[in-house]
Design a protein around this motif. Structure first.
Motif, PDB file in Angstrom:
ATOM      1  N   GLU A  15     -61.462 -39.444  71.972  1.00 28.64           N
ATOM      2  CA  GLU A  15     -61.259 -38.885  73.673  1.00 28.64           C
ATOM      3  C   GLU A  15     -61.187 -40.296  73.648  1.00 28.64           C
ATOM      4  N   GLU A  16     -61.722 -42.032  73.069  1.00 29.39           N
ATOM      5  CA  GLU A  16     -61.766 -43.215  73.612  1.00 29.39           C
ATOM      6  C   GLU A  16     -60.483 -43.151  74.384  1.00 29.39           C
ATOM      7  N   SER A  17     -59.783 -42.834  73.367  1.00 26.87           N
ATOM      8  CA  SER A  17     -58.407 -43.313  72.646  1.00 26.87           C
ATOM      9  C   SER A  17     -57.414 -43.315  74.414  1.00 26.87           C
ATOM     10  N   ASP A  18     -57.847 -42.389  75.106  1.00 26.50           N
ATOM     11  CA  ASP A  18     -57.211 -42.030  76.498  1.00 26.50           C
ATOM     12  C   ASP A  18     -57.508 -43.509  77.528  1.00 26.50           C
ATOM     13  N   GLN A  19     -58.033 -44.105  77.276  1.00 20.98           N
ATOM     14  CA  GLN A  19     -58.461 -45.050  78.233  1.00 20.98           C
ATOM     15  C   GLN A  19     -57.561 -46.118  77.991  1.00 20.98           C
ATOM     16  N   LEU A  20     -56.380 -45.766  76.954  1.00 17.64           N
ATOM     17  CA  LEU A  20     -55.642 -46.816  76.252  1.00 17.64           C
ATOM     18  C   LEU A  20     -54.205 -47.179  77.240  1.00 17.64           C
ATOM     19  N   ILE A  21     -53.995 -45.973  77.655  1.00 17.88           N
ATOM     20  CA  ILE A  21     -52.991 -45.294  77.656  1.00 17.88           C
ATOM     21  C   ILE A  21     -52.367 -46.389  79.170  1.00 17.88           C
ATOM     22  N   ASP A  22     -53.276 -45.843  80.566  1.00 21.05           N
ATOM     23  CA  ASP A  22     -51.875 -46.798  81.755  1.00 21.05           C
ATOM     24  C   ASP A  22     -52.550 -47.915  80.834  1.00 21.05           C
ATOM     25  N   LYS A  23     -52.914 -48.576  80.929  1.00 21.84           N
ATOM     26  CA  LYS A  23     -52.669 -50.453  79.928  1.00 21.84           C
ATOM     27  C   LYS A  23     -51.183 -50.724  79.205  1.00 21.84           C
ATOM     28  N   THR A  24     -51.340 -49.985  78.103  1.00 19.99           N
ATOM     29  CA  THR A  24     -50.885 -50.039  76.974  1.00 19.99           C
ATOM     30  C   THR A  24     -48.512 -49.245  77.828  1.00 19.99           C
ATOM     31  N   CYS A  25     -48.933 -48.976  78.802  1.00 17.62           N
ATOM     32  CA  CYS A  25     -47.342 -48.306  79.278  1.00 17.62           C
ATOM     33  C   CYS A  25     -47.839 -49.069  80.115  1.00 17.62           C
ATOM     34  N   GLU A  26     -48.336 -49.891  80.904  1.00 18.41           N
ATOM     35  CA  GLU A  26     -47.596 -50.896  81.641  1.00 18.41           C
ATOM     36  C   GLU A  26     -46.695 -51.716  81.244  1.00 18.41           C
ATOM     37  N   ILE A  27     -47.369 -52.670  80.163  1.00 18.62           N
ATOM     38  CA  ILE A  27     -47.036 -53.018  79.525  1.00 18.62           C
ATOM     39  C   ILE A  27     -45.774 -53.057  78.534  1.00 18.62           C
ATOM     40  N   ALA A  28     -45.716 -51.758  78.234  1.00 18.05           N
ATOM     41  CA  ALA A  28     -44.730 -51.583  77.608  1.00 18.05           C
ATOM     42  C   ALA A  28     -43.568 -50.957  78.780  1.00 18.05           C
ATOM     43  N   GLY A  29     -43.867 -50.861  79.743  1.00 16.56           N
ATOM     44  CA  GLY A  29     -42.886 -50.647  80.725  1.00 16.56           C
ATOM     45  C   GLY A  29     -42.175 -52.238  80.993  1.00 16.56           C
ATOM     46  N   ARG A  30     -43.209 -53.238  81.190  1.00 17.50           N
ATOM     47  CA  ARG A  30     -42.595 -54.591  82.033  1.00 17.50           C
ATOM     48  C   ARG A  30     -41.679 -54.796  81.102  1.00 17.50           C
ATOM     49  N   ASN A  31     -42.349 -54.856  79.956  1.00 18.77           N
ATOM     50  CA  ASN A  31     -40.859 -55.379  78.468  1.00 18.77           C
ATOM     51  C   ASN A  31     -40.172 -54.644  78.285  1.00 18.77           C
ATOM     52  N   LEU A  78     -48.447 -39.820  77.360  1.00 23.16           N
ATOM     53  CA  LEU A  78     -47.706 -41.508  78.038  1.00 23.16           C
ATOM     54  C   LEU A  78     -46.484 -41.126  78.314  1.00 23.16           C
ATOM     55  N   SER A  79     -46.546 -42.114  79.711  1.00 23.89           N
ATOM     56  CA  SER A  79     -45.472 -41.981  80.817  1.00 23.89           C
ATOM     57  C   SER A  79     -44.814 -43.083  79.965  1.00 23.89           C
ATOM     58  N   HIS A  80     -44.463 -43.818  78.708  1.00 22.19           N
ATOM     59  CA  HIS A  80     -43.367 -44.613  78.290  1.00 22.19           C
ATOM     60  C   HIS A  80     -42.696 -43.678  77.399  1.00 22.19           C
ATOM     61  N   HIS A 134     -49.980 -60.252  61.728  1.00 12.50           N
ATOM     62  CA  HIS A 134     -49.048 -61.538  61.604  1.00 12.50           C
ATOM     63  C   HIS A 134     -48.252 -61.976  63.594  1.00 12.50           C
ATOM     64  N   CYS A 135     -48.775 -61.143  64.191  1.00 11.06           N
ATOM     65  CA  CYS A 135     -48.426 -60.629  66.162  1.00 11.06           C
ATOM     66  C   CYS A 135     -49.565 -60.736  67.126  1.00 11.06           C
ATOM     67  N   ASP A 136     -49.724 -61.083  67.895  1.00 15.76           N
ATOM     68  CA  ASP A 136     -50.505 -60.980  69.118  1.00 15.76           C
ATOM     69  C   ASP A 136     -50.851 -59.374  69.162  1.00 15.76           C
ATOM     70  N   VAL A 137     -52.620 -59.869  69.271  1.00 18.96           N
ATOM     71  CA  VAL A 137     -53.059 -58.058  68.928  1.00 18.96           C
ATOM     72  C   VAL A 137     -53.579 -57.907  70.612  1.00 18.96           C
ATOM     73  N   LEU A 138     -53.913 -56.760  71.258  1.00 15.42           N
ATOM     74  CA  LEU A 138     -54.371 -56.987  72.172  1.00 15.42           C
ATOM     75  C   LEU A 138     -55.232 -56.188  71.886  1.00 15.42           C
ATOM     76  N   ALA A 139     -56.280 -56.490  72.093  1.00 18.91           N
ATOM     77  CA  ALA A 139     -57.441 -55.883  72.460  1.00 18.91           C
ATOM     78  C   ALA A 139     -58.258 -54.792  74.011  1.00 18.91           C
ATOM     79  N   ILE A 140     -58.607 -52.988  73.511  1.00 17.06           N
ATOM     80  CA  ILE A 140     -58.686 -53.284  75.414  1.00 17.06           C
ATOM     81  C   ILE A 140     -59.619 -52.497  75.324  1.00 17.06           C
TER      82      ILE A 140
END
Ligand code: AMP
Length: 150
Positions: A15-31, A78-80, A134-140
């Motif tokens: 259930e905790e996975s849902d807490q990653l959704i908004d920020k992930t979609c925002e970052i994906a959308g912005r990029n 997900l909105s993205h 081998h790439c950036d990692v974002l821990a939310i």
């Protein structure tokens, strides 16, 4: 040019996975990024090895099928747009690294628990993903979801 063209979101399907959704979609959308999801299933044989005198194949297949349904349902929230919904089998951290390399991922997103000070700021999986990526990692940061007590 955006820094993160291909993003990999690691989802444990709790259930905790849902807490990653908004920020992930925002970052994906912005990029304007391609977003892939990964869920790793640790094989039952890792836990039980040869100690269980039975064939675990059917149970394993049912677990995989269950995970597929849950990942599809998660992706639908997900909105993205989601490009890949990957279910792989193996050790969680090393499979996330392998898939990230294979898909030329620029950013891995994981959840982390911030419970007791700096040493435990990253959950064990988040920590393992960070080390060796081998790439950036974002821990939310995620908050534990309280289970109803019977
Ligand atoms: P943990 O440290 O196990 O509490 O997990 C923290 C984060 O690691 C989760 O929010 C996910 O982003 C990721 N993670 C943990 N287990 C898995 C898994 N089996 N498959 C994909 N990602 C996972």
């Amino acid at each position: 040019m955006s820094a993160y063209k291909r993003i990999l979101m690691a989802v444990d399907l709790s259930e905790e996975s849902d807490q990653l959704i908004d920020k992930t979609c925002e970052i994906a959308g912005r990029n304007d990024a391609e977003l892939s999801l990964i869920h790793v299933i640790e094989p039952l044989s890792f836990a039980y090895g040869g100690d269980v005198p039975m064939d675990l194949t059917t149970i394993q297949e049912q677990l995989d099928e269950h995970a597929r349904g849950k990942l599809d349902a998660f992706a639908a929230k997900l909105s993205h747009p989601v490009k890949n919904k990957l279910i792989v089998s193996g050790h969680t951290e090393s499979e996330i690294h392998r898939i990230a390399d294979e898909h030329d991922i620029n950013l891995i997103i994981v959840g982390s628990h911030g419970r007791h000070g700096l040493s435990l700021l990253l959950g064990s999986t988040a920590n393992g993903v960070l080390h060796g990526a081998h790439c950036d990692v974002l821990a939310i940061r995620v908050q534990p979801v309280e289970k109803d007590k019977d």
